[in-house]
Every structure is written in structure tokens, then in C-alpha cells.
Design a protein around this motif. Structure first.
Motif, short mmCIF file in Angstrom:
data_model
loop_
_atom_site.label_atom_id
_atom_site.label_comp_id
_atom_site.label_asym_id
_atom_site.label_seq_id
_atom_site.Cartn_x
_atom_site.Cartn_y
_atom_site.Cartn_z
N UNK A 81 0.81 -1.22 0.00
CA UNK A 81 0.00 0.00 0.00
C UNK A 81 0.84 1.26 0.00
N UNK A 82 2.11 1.16 0.35
CA UNK A 82 2.98 2.33 0.41
C UNK A 82 3.85 2.51 -0.83
N UNK A 83 3.74 1.60 -1.79
CA UNK A 83 4.58 1.67 -2.99
C UNK A 83 3.84 2.41 -4.09
N UNK A 84 4.46 3.43 -4.64
CA UNK A 84 3.83 4.19 -5.72
C UNK A 84 3.88 3.40 -7.02
N UNK A 85 2.97 3.74 -7.91
CA UNK A 85 2.98 3.10 -9.23
C UNK A 85 4.26 3.43 -9.97
N UNK A 86 4.81 4.62 -9.74
CA UNK A 86 6.06 5.00 -10.40
C UNK A 86 7.21 4.12 -9.92
N UNK A 90 9.81 2.21 -12.28
CA UNK A 90 11.26 2.40 -12.17
C UNK A 90 11.97 1.06 -11.96
N UNK A 91 11.41 0.22 -11.10
CA UNK A 91 12.03 -1.08 -10.84
C UNK A 91 11.98 -1.96 -12.09
N UNK A 92 10.86 -1.92 -12.80
CA UNK A 92 10.71 -2.70 -14.03
C UNK A 92 11.70 -2.23 -15.09
N UNK A 93 11.89 -0.93 -15.17
CA UNK A 93 12.84 -0.39 -16.15
C UNK A 93 14.26 -0.88 -15.89
N UNK A 94 14.65 -0.90 -14.61
CA UNK A 94 16.00 -1.34 -14.27
C UNK A 94 16.18 -2.83 -14.48
N UNK A 95 15.26 -3.63 -13.98
CA UNK A 95 15.48 -5.07 -13.94
C UNK A 95 15.03 -5.80 -15.20
N UNK A 96 14.06 -5.25 -15.90
CA UNK A 96 13.51 -5.95 -17.07
C UNK A 96 13.82 -5.22 -18.37
N UNK A 97 13.40 -3.95 -18.46
CA UNK A 97 13.63 -3.21 -19.70
C UNK A 97 15.12 -3.06 -19.98
N UNK A 130 5.95 -11.65 2.08
CA UNK A 130 5.34 -10.34 2.24
C UNK A 130 6.38 -9.24 2.01
N UNK A 131 5.89 -8.09 1.59
CA UNK A 131 6.70 -6.90 1.32
C UNK A 131 7.61 -7.06 0.08
N UNK A 132 7.43 -8.12 -0.68
CA UNK A 132 8.29 -8.36 -1.85
C UNK A 132 7.56 -8.11 -3.17
N UNK A 133 6.43 -7.41 -3.14
CA UNK A 133 5.65 -7.25 -4.38
C UNK A 133 6.43 -6.53 -5.47
N UNK A 134 7.28 -5.58 -5.09
CA UNK A 134 8.02 -4.80 -6.07
C UNK A 134 9.03 -5.67 -6.81
#
Length: 231
Positions: A81-86, A90-97, A130-134
Motif C-alpha cells: 500500500x505504500x509503494x507508488x505506481x512509479x 522504475x524497478x521494471x525499467x531497471x530489472x527488465x527493460x 510479504x513486502x516483496x511485491x516490487x
């Protein structure tokens, strides 16, 4: 002598991979972003690279590669609930893109060399922490990418992923900042210790080598038994 490209080769797991490959006499092209390399090897060629840049310059690498390792990553554990969509973007850009851009830039060189590509996932994808959704969202994409590309580029290029548990690297330093934290984390693993960068480099080295020539499209867990054993 073979030729390898290691993205993020100046620290942590990437550094351990570079050391193993260079000690075997292979020619290694390795990138760094914020952590400039301290060690110097005659057969290792470091160059700066930020995978978040719009365009990537790979003019220094040879036109034939025997292997590619993509190491950039992040560990940001927060309540969902505390993680922004941005933050997810950003994480996807670093690790995947970032991995996608690197692979697309090097795929022809890898096809010429019948190369092997190693990416990194996480034990959290199988376990559901838990807490690993990002991190699990990005690494879940890495696992799907690994299998898809393994199918698309067989038999010329092999793709595999390694899924570690927490390892003693600079990336995980904030979770292992004291002996008490190390001991507590070690006790959650059946093998009763925290993994090292060398543990992950060992399996990476195997997947890059001809010894693994009949292995592709796999997600290999190197996690002290955490993902499969009950204590």
C-alpha cells in the motif's frame, strides 16, 4: 579463450563472475555504473554504462559473444500500500527493460557465438514473501522472459535464470548490517548460512560453460534449500 559480456561487473555477484571468468583466461567485457572497478586484469575491459539511458553504446564489444550476464537489480521491501505506481515502473525499467535493451543490442553477437545468457530472478517468486511485491513483479517478468527467449532463440542461444535467496553482497547490505541480522537470516535457511556472491557466480559460470550445453529455459534455485525444504 571465450568472450563474455557482464553488465554490472564491478560489484557483488557481477564482480565474482568477472573474477571467475578472467581467472580462467577468458576475455571479459564488463560494465559499471556508479561503482568504478578497483581491480585490473589484462583480459577484462571495463566501460561505463547506465542501462536506464535511452540508447546504449556497445561499440566496444566484439561482433561475436559466447555469453552475457545481466546483474543490475534492486531490493526495496515495503508494504504494498505504500509503494507508488512509479516505483513499480522504475524497478521494471531497471530489472527488465534494461535487460531487454542489452539483449536486443547483443543478440546478433550471441547468435554468432552460440552464446549463453544468464539472468537473475529471486526465491521470493516461488515462496511468496510479504513486502516483496516490487521485486517479485520484476523478477517474475524476468522468468517469463527467460523461457520465452530460450524458445525463440534455440538452438543458437541458451537462456537461463538463477533465483537466489538473500546473499552477502553490497545490494543486500542493509539487511545484513550486523552479526545478529546475519545469524537470524541464516537460521531461516536449511543450510544455516547466508549465500555468498561466489555461490551465485559458481552456478552462473556453469550455465555459461559448455558443461551446461543441454540446459536452457530453466530457472535454477540457489537458495540454501529455502524454496523446497521445510525446517
Amino acid at each position: 579463450m571465450k568472450k563474455f559480456l557482464v553488465i554490472g561487473g564491478s560489484s557483488g555477484i557481477g564482480k565474482a563472475v568477472v573474477n571467475q571468468l578472467s581467472n580462467e583466461g577468458h576475455e571479459v567485457f564488463a560494465t559499471y555504473n556508479k561503482t568504478a572497478p578497483l581491480d585490473e586484469f589484462s583480459n577484462v575491459h571495463f566501460f561505463p554504462l547506465n542501462v536506464l539511458d535511452e540508447t546504449l553504446d556497445f561499440s566496444v564489444i566484439p561482433n561475436e559473444l559466447d555469453g552475457l550476464v545481466y546483474c543490475p537489480g534492486a531490493i526495496d521491501l515495503q508494504p504494498f500500500s505504500k509503494i507508488s505506481s512509479q516505483a513499480f515502473i522504475d524497478d521494471f525499467n531497471l530489472q527488465v527493460v534494461g535487460a531487454v535493451k542489452v539483449i536486443q543490442s547483443c543478440i546478433n553477437a550471441l547468435r554468432k557465438g552460440k552464446g549463453s545468457v544468464v539472468l537473475y530472478s529471486t526465491v521470493a517468486n516461488q515462496m511468496g514473501f510479504k513486502y516483496h511485491s516490487l521485486v517479485a513483479s520484476s523478477k517474475g517478468a524476468i522468468e517469463g522472459l527467460t523461457k520465452s527467449l530460450a524458445s525463440e532463440y534455440a538452438p543458437k542461444v541458451r537462456f537461463n535464470a538463477v533465483a537466489p535467496s538473500l546473499t552477502a553482497t553490497p545490494l543486500a547490505a542493509k539487511f545484513l548490517g550486523s552479526e545478529a541480522k546475519v545469524e537470524a537470516n541464516a537460521k531461516t535457511h536449511p543450510l544455516q548460512r547466508i549465500g555468498s556472491a561466489e555461490d551465485i557466480a559458481n552456478i552462473t559460470h556453469f550455465l555459461l560453460s559448455d558443461q551446461s550445453s543441454w540446459i536452457t529455459g530453466q530457472v535454477i534455485h540457489v537458495d540454501g534449500g529455502l524454496s523446497t525444504l521445510k525446517m
